[in-house]
Design an enzyme around this catalytic site. Structure first.
Site, PDB file in Angstrom:
ATOM      1  N   PRO A  48       0.792  -1.229   0.000  1.00  0.00           N
ATOM      2  CA  PRO A  48       0.000   0.000   0.000  1.00  0.00           C
ATOM      3  C   PRO A  48       0.831   1.289   0.000  1.00  0.00           C
ATOM      4  O   PRO A  48       1.860   1.367   0.663  1.00  0.00           O
ATOM      5  CB  PRO A  48      -0.827  -0.098   1.294  1.00  0.00           C
ATOM      6  CG  PRO A  48      -0.094  -1.054   2.153  1.00  0.00           C
ATOM      7  CD  PRO A  48       0.554  -2.035   1.213  1.00  0.00           C
ATOM      8  N   ASN A  49       0.325   2.225  -0.774  1.00  0.00           N
ATOM      9  CA  ASN A  49       0.866   3.588  -0.889  1.00  0.00           C
ATOM     10  C   ASN A  49       2.151   3.681  -1.717  1.00  0.00           C
ATOM     11  O   ASN A  49       2.607   4.779  -2.028  1.00  0.00           O
ATOM     12  CB  ASN A  49       1.089   4.230   0.498  1.00  0.00           C
ATOM     13  CG  ASN A  49      -0.186   4.232   1.320  1.00  0.00           C
ATOM     14  OD1 ASN A  49      -1.201   4.744   0.854  1.00  0.00           O
ATOM     15  ND2 ASN A  49      -0.182   3.639   2.499  1.00  0.00           N
ATOM     16  N   ARG A  95       5.104  10.828  -2.766  1.00  0.00           N
ATOM     17  CA  ARG A  95       4.840  10.594  -1.355  1.00  0.00           C
ATOM     18  C   ARG A  95       6.097  10.848  -0.507  1.00  0.00           C
ATOM     19  O   ARG A  95       7.136  10.208  -0.734  1.00  0.00           O
ATOM     20  CB  ARG A  95       4.439   9.121  -1.218  1.00  0.00           C
ATOM     21  CG  ARG A  95       4.312   8.643   0.188  1.00  0.00           C
ATOM     22  CD  ARG A  95       4.255   7.126   0.240  1.00  0.00           C
ATOM     23  NE  ARG A  95       4.056   6.706   1.603  1.00  0.00           N
ATOM     24  CZ  ARG A  95       4.278   5.485   2.031  1.00  0.00           C
ATOM     25  NH1 ARG A  95       4.721   4.545   1.218  1.00  0.00           N
ATOM     26  NH2 ARG A  95       4.071   5.189   3.288  1.00  0.00           N
ATOM     27  N   TYR A 142      11.238   8.771   0.907  1.00  0.00           N
ATOM     28  CA  TYR A 142      11.184   7.727  -0.126  1.00  0.00           C
ATOM     29  C   TYR A 142      11.791   8.136  -1.466  1.00  0.00           C
ATOM     30  O   TYR A 142      11.786   7.351  -2.411  1.00  0.00           O
ATOM     31  CB  TYR A 142       9.723   7.297  -0.335  1.00  0.00           C
ATOM     32  CG  TYR A 142       9.095   6.707   0.917  1.00  0.00           C
ATOM     33  CD1 TYR A 142       9.558   5.506   1.449  1.00  0.00           C
ATOM     34  CD2 TYR A 142       8.057   7.352   1.588  1.00  0.00           C
ATOM     35  CE1 TYR A 142       9.007   4.957   2.599  1.00  0.00           C
ATOM     36  CE2 TYR A 142       7.492   6.819   2.741  1.00  0.00           C
ATOM     37  CZ  TYR A 142       7.972   5.620   3.240  1.00  0.00           C
ATOM     38  OH  TYR A 142       7.426   5.083   4.379  1.00  0.00           O
ATOM     39  N   ASN A 153       7.994  -5.733  -0.844  1.00  0.00           N
ATOM     40  CA  ASN A 153       7.901  -4.604   0.068  1.00  0.00           C
ATOM     41  C   ASN A 153       6.416  -4.488   0.417  1.00  0.00           C
ATOM     42  O   ASN A 153       5.634  -3.889  -0.332  1.00  0.00           O
ATOM     43  CB  ASN A 153       8.413  -3.313  -0.570  1.00  0.00           C
ATOM     44  CG  ASN A 153       8.408  -2.151   0.416  1.00  0.00           C
ATOM     45  OD1 ASN A 153       7.815  -2.238   1.495  1.00  0.00           O
ATOM     46  ND2 ASN A 153       9.066  -1.065   0.053  1.00  0.00           N
ATOM     47  N   ALA A 161       3.166  -0.828   4.790  1.00  0.00           N
ATOM     48  CA  ALA A 161       2.583  -0.798   6.144  1.00  0.00           C
ATOM     49  C   ALA A 161       2.063  -2.177   6.587  1.00  0.00           C
ATOM     50  O   ALA A 161       2.062  -2.478   7.788  1.00  0.00           O
ATOM     51  CB  ALA A 161       1.461   0.229   6.196  1.00  0.00           C
ATOM     52  N   HIS A 192       3.944  -4.534   9.030  1.00  0.00           N
ATOM     53  CA  HIS A 192       3.905  -4.369  10.487  1.00  0.00           C
ATOM     54  C   HIS A 192       2.581  -4.826  11.093  1.00  0.00           C
ATOM     55  O   HIS A 192       2.425  -4.804  12.316  1.00  0.00           O
ATOM     56  CB  HIS A 192       4.148  -2.900  10.851  1.00  0.00           C
ATOM     57  CG  HIS A 192       5.221  -2.246  10.030  1.00  0.00           C
ATOM     58  ND1 HIS A 192       6.513  -2.727  10.014  1.00  0.00           N
ATOM     59  CD2 HIS A 192       5.207  -1.183   9.178  1.00  0.00           C
ATOM     60  CE1 HIS A 192       7.245  -1.974   9.198  1.00  0.00           C
ATOM     61  NE2 HIS A 192       6.468  -1.031   8.671  1.00  0.00           N
ATOM     62  N   ASP A 194       1.658 -15.302   6.926  1.00  0.00           N
ATOM     63  CA  ASP A 194       1.288 -16.702   6.692  1.00  0.00           C
ATOM     64  C   ASP A 194       1.417 -17.068   5.215  1.00  0.00           C
ATOM     65  O   ASP A 194       1.822 -18.188   4.884  1.00  0.00           O
ATOM     66  CB  ASP A 194      -0.145 -16.970   7.156  1.00  0.00           C
ATOM     67  CG  ASP A 194      -0.266 -17.137   8.669  1.00  0.00           C
ATOM     68  OD1 ASP A 194       0.786 -17.187   9.355  1.00  0.00           O
ATOM     69  OD2 ASP A 194      -1.406 -17.217   9.165  1.00  0.00           O
ATOM     70  N   GLU A 202      12.635  -9.587   1.624  1.00  0.00           N
ATOM     71  CA  GLU A 202      11.878  -8.429   2.123  1.00  0.00           C
ATOM     72  C   GLU A 202      12.712  -7.169   1.917  1.00  0.00           C
ATOM     73  O   GLU A 202      13.888  -7.141   2.277  1.00  0.00           O
ATOM     74  CB  GLU A 202      11.592  -8.647   3.622  1.00  0.00           C
ATOM     75  CG  GLU A 202      10.874  -7.483   4.267  1.00  0.00           C
ATOM     76  CD  GLU A 202      10.568  -7.730   5.754  1.00  0.00           C
ATOM     77  OE1 GLU A 202      10.765  -8.867   6.243  1.00  0.00           O
ATOM     78  OE2 GLU A 202      10.154  -6.766   6.415  1.00  0.00           O
ATOM     79  N   HIS A 225      12.724  -2.807   2.320  1.00  0.00           N
ATOM     80  CA  HIS A 225      12.142  -1.519   2.712  1.00  0.00           C
ATOM     81  C   HIS A 225      13.055  -0.411   2.220  1.00  0.00           C
ATOM     82  O   HIS A 225      14.275  -0.480   2.391  1.00  0.00           O
ATOM     83  CB  HIS A 225      11.959  -1.420   4.231  1.00  0.00           C
ATOM     84  CG  HIS A 225      11.002  -2.456   4.727  1.00  0.00           C
ATOM     85  ND1 HIS A 225       9.648  -2.365   4.519  1.00  0.00           N
ATOM     86  CD2 HIS A 225      11.222  -3.636   5.343  1.00  0.00           C
ATOM     87  CE1 HIS A 225       9.062  -3.442   5.015  1.00  0.00           C
ATOM     88  NE2 HIS A 225       9.995  -4.239   5.515  1.00  0.00           N
ATOM     89  N   SER A 255      13.121   2.798   3.196  1.00  0.00           N
ATOM     90  CA  SER A 255      13.662   3.562   4.328  1.00  0.00           C
ATOM     91  C   SER A 255      14.235   2.595   5.365  1.00  0.00           C
ATOM     92  O   SER A 255      13.912   1.400   5.361  1.00  0.00           O
ATOM     93  CB  SER A 255      12.544   4.401   4.965  1.00  0.00           C
ATOM     94  OG  SER A 255      11.536   3.545   5.504  1.00  0.00           O
ATOM     95  N   ARG A 310      13.030   4.594  12.505  1.00  0.00           N
ATOM     96  CA  ARG A 310      11.730   5.282  12.508  1.00  0.00           C
ATOM     97  C   ARG A 310      10.899   4.838  13.726  1.00  0.00           C
ATOM     98  O   ARG A 310      11.432   4.301  14.680  1.00  0.00           O
ATOM     99  CB  ARG A 310      11.042   5.029  11.166  1.00  0.00           C
ATOM    100  CG  ARG A 310      11.896   5.539   9.986  1.00  0.00           C
ATOM    101  CD  ARG A 310      11.238   5.291   8.651  1.00  0.00           C
ATOM    102  NE  ARG A 310      10.014   6.076   8.510  1.00  0.00           N
ATOM    103  CZ  ARG A 310       9.115   5.862   7.541  1.00  0.00           C
ATOM    104  NH1 ARG A 310       9.314   4.898   6.651  1.00  0.00           N
ATOM    105  NH2 ARG A 310       8.036   6.604   7.482  1.00  0.00           N
ATOM    106  N   ARG A 357       7.209   0.396  13.386  1.00  0.00           N
ATOM    107  CA  ARG A 357       7.793  -0.086  12.128  1.00  0.00           C
ATOM    108  C   ARG A 357       8.902  -1.113  12.362  1.00  0.00           C
ATOM    109  O   ARG A 357       9.495  -1.629  11.421  1.00  0.00           O
ATOM    110  CB  ARG A 357       8.345   1.081  11.300  1.00  0.00           C
ATOM    111  CG  ARG A 357       7.279   2.040  10.832  1.00  0.00           C
ATOM    112  CD  ARG A 357       7.842   3.116   9.919  1.00  0.00           C
ATOM    113  NE  ARG A 357       6.985   4.283   9.918  1.00  0.00           N
ATOM    114  CZ  ARG A 357       5.901   4.441   9.154  1.00  0.00           C
ATOM    115  NH1 ARG A 357       5.550   3.509   8.294  1.00  0.00           N
ATOM    116  NH2 ARG A 357       5.164   5.521   9.243  1.00  0.00           N
TER     117      ARG A 357
HETATM  118  C1  DQA Z   1       8.261   0.999   3.822  1.00  0.00           C
HETATM  119  C2  DQA Z   1       8.316   1.237   5.337  1.00  0.00           C
HETATM  120  C3  DQA Z   1       6.960   1.043   5.964  1.00  0.00           C
HETATM  121  O1  DQA Z   1       7.025   1.259   7.368  1.00  0.00           O
HETATM  122  C4  DQA Z   1       5.966   2.041   5.389  1.00  0.00           C
HETATM  123  O2  DQA Z   1       4.681   1.820   5.920  1.00  0.00           O
HETATM  124  C5  DQA Z   1       5.949   2.041   3.906  1.00  0.00           C
HETATM  125  C6  DQA Z   1       7.196   1.868   3.157  1.00  0.00           C
HETATM  126  C7  DQA Z   1       9.593   1.313   3.138  1.00  0.00           C
HETATM  127  O3  DQA Z   1       9.771   0.856   2.007  1.00  0.00           O
HETATM  128  O4  DQA Z   1      10.448   2.005   3.694  1.00  0.00           O
HETATM  129  O5  DQA Z   1       4.911   2.280   3.295  1.00  0.00           O
HETATM  130  O6  DQA Z   1       7.965  -0.364   3.593  1.00  0.00           O
END
Ligand code: DQA
Length: 136
Positions: free
Chosen positions: A9-10, A17, A22, A71, A74, A77, A84, A95, A97, A99, A104, A108
């Site tokens: 998401p996002n 954003r 990011y 990735n 959110a 977390h 699962d 995995e 991320h 950031s 943070r 997170r």
């Molecule tokens: C993220 C870190 C997450 O905590 C956050 O909710 C994101 C992006 C990252 O790529 O740094 O949306 O996964």
């Protein structure tokens, strides 16, 4: 080799954003550069803001692809369901991320993915996806 990048998401808003966290590059631009850097890899990309759609995609590719770069944003977390799903498949998951989540907010610092990931790459910006790709 068949590898998919799955973004949660996002992350469709990358470039717009919170650019200080990011960066200012869109994922589509980054992905096109990545594809041209790795022509031998059959690299695809999927993004959804919907938890169940991410789980469906993991099920769909998780028994035939050679790698998943995930990735979950959110949902990393919060989502026992995504954790699962990663546990249920055969394809190795890295995995990523963008950031450094450990610099943070404490919420997170937990990941429902990490325990079943092949490895974790955090805090290297978009370059983290390339590092993940090189790990397969
Ligand atoms: C993220 C870190 C997450 O905590 C956050 O909710 C994101 C992006 C990252 O790529 O740094 O949306 O996964």
């Amino acid at each position: 080799m068949k590898i998919i990048i799955i973004n949660g998401p996002n992350l469709n808003l990358l470039g717009k954003r919170e650019p200080t966290v990011y960066g200012s590059e869109t994922f589509e631009d980054y992905f096109n550069d990545l594809k041209s850097k790795f022509p031998a890899i059959d690299l695809s990309y999927y993004q959804s803001n919907i938890e169940g759609e991410l789980i469906d995609k993991i099920h769909e590719v998780g028994f035939s692809f050679d790698g998943i770069i995930l990735n979950a944003a959110a949902y990393t977390h919060t989502s026992v369901g995504l954790g699962d799903a990663v546990k249920s498949i055969e394809t190795p998951v890295v995995e990523v991320h963008i950031s450094n989540v450990y610099q943070r907010e404490p919420f997170r610092h937990n990941s429902y993915i990490a325990a079943n990931a092949k490895g974790i790459i955090v805090g290297f910006g978009l370059k983290g996806y390339e590092l993940a790709l090189n790990s397969f």
